[in-house]
Motif scaffolding. Structure first.
Motif, PDB file in Angstrom:
ATOM      1  N   UNK A  27      45.842  77.934  53.905  1.00  0.00           N
ATOM      2  CA  UNK A  27      47.278  78.786  53.487  1.00  0.00           C
ATOM      3  C   UNK A  27      47.517  80.036  53.644  1.00  0.00           C
ATOM      4  N   UNK A  28      46.049  80.472  52.546  1.00  0.00           N
ATOM      5  CA  UNK A  28      46.795  82.356  52.717  1.00  0.00           C
ATOM      6  C   UNK A  28      46.518  82.940  54.218  1.00  0.00           C
ATOM      7  N   UNK A  29      45.315  81.710  54.732  1.00  0.00           N
ATOM      8  CA  UNK A  29      46.272  82.445  56.323  1.00  0.00           C
ATOM      9  C   UNK A  29      47.071  82.354  57.525  1.00  0.00           C
ATOM     10  N   UNK A  30      47.936  80.600  56.952  1.00  0.00           N
ATOM     11  CA  UNK A  30      49.715  81.029  57.235  1.00  0.00           C
ATOM     12  C   UNK A  30      49.870  82.430  56.805  1.00  0.00           C
ATOM     13  N   UNK A  39      48.475  76.066  62.570  1.00  0.00           N
ATOM     14  CA  UNK A  39      47.778  75.057  62.816  1.00  0.00           C
ATOM     15  C   UNK A  39      46.003  75.467  62.442  1.00  0.00           C
ATOM     16  N   UNK A  40      45.612  74.126  62.250  1.00  0.00           N
ATOM     17  CA  UNK A  40      43.637  74.173  61.991  1.00  0.00           C
ATOM     18  C   UNK A  40      43.402  73.132  61.708  1.00  0.00           C
ATOM     19  N   UNK A  60      43.917  81.266  66.648  1.00  0.00           N
ATOM     20  CA  UNK A  60      43.102  83.059  66.573  1.00  0.00           C
ATOM     21  C   UNK A  60      41.464  82.083  66.663  1.00  0.00           C
ATOM     22  N   UNK A  61      40.877  83.480  66.417  1.00  0.00           N
ATOM     23  CA  UNK A  61      39.487  83.087  65.981  1.00  0.00           C
ATOM     24  C   UNK A  61      38.972  82.931  64.651  1.00  0.00           C
ATOM     25  N   UNK A  62      40.070  82.689  63.025  1.00  0.00           N
ATOM     26  CA  UNK A  62      40.003  82.724  62.279  1.00  0.00           C
ATOM     27  C   UNK A  62      38.995  81.125  62.002  1.00  0.00           C
ATOM     28  N   UNK A  67      33.177  71.005  54.165  1.00  0.00           N
ATOM     29  CA  UNK A  67      34.492  71.378  54.939  1.00  0.00           C
ATOM     30  C   UNK A  67      34.553  72.155  55.599  1.00  0.00           C
ATOM     31  N   UNK A  68      35.129  72.292  56.514  1.00  0.00           N
ATOM     32  CA  UNK A  68      35.673  73.424  57.535  1.00  0.00           C
ATOM     33  C   UNK A  68      36.875  73.320  57.777  1.00  0.00           C
ATOM     34  N   UNK A  69      37.617  74.517  58.509  1.00  0.00           N
ATOM     35  CA  UNK A  69      38.550  74.436  58.878  1.00  0.00           C
ATOM     36  C   UNK A  69      38.594  76.591  60.433  1.00  0.00           C
TER      37      UNK A  69
END
Length: 73
Positions: free
Chosen positions: A48-51, A58-59, A30-32, A23-25
């Motif tokens: 969720x941490x990135x949010x 959006x991912x 941005x480039x994260x 699994x990837x996201x």
């Protein structure tokens, strides 16, 4: 004249038993990117941490697996 006999065999596609699903996201703003993992929940937590840090909501999520075609029995 040569004659041929045709035989039709049913097949199915299945995930390869010797491989793991990955699994990837990646963020659409941005480039994260999340660290690829065989655990979907771990990737979701990273999103969720990135949010929480960035406000990006959006991912693009990817599920990678390997497949093989086998005869249906």
């Amino acid at each position: 004249m040569t004659r041929a006999t045709l035989r039709y065999v049913l097949h199915r596609i299945t995930e390869h038993p010797d491989t793991d699903v990955t699994f990837e996201a990646e963020c659409l703003w941005c480039d994260w990117q999340a660290t690829p993992s065989t655990d979907t929940a771990a990737v979701d937590v990273e999103c969720m941490s990135h949010t929480g840090r960035s406000g990006h909501k959006s991912f693009r999520r990817l599920r990678t697996s390997f497949a093989m075609v086998v005869r249906a029995e």
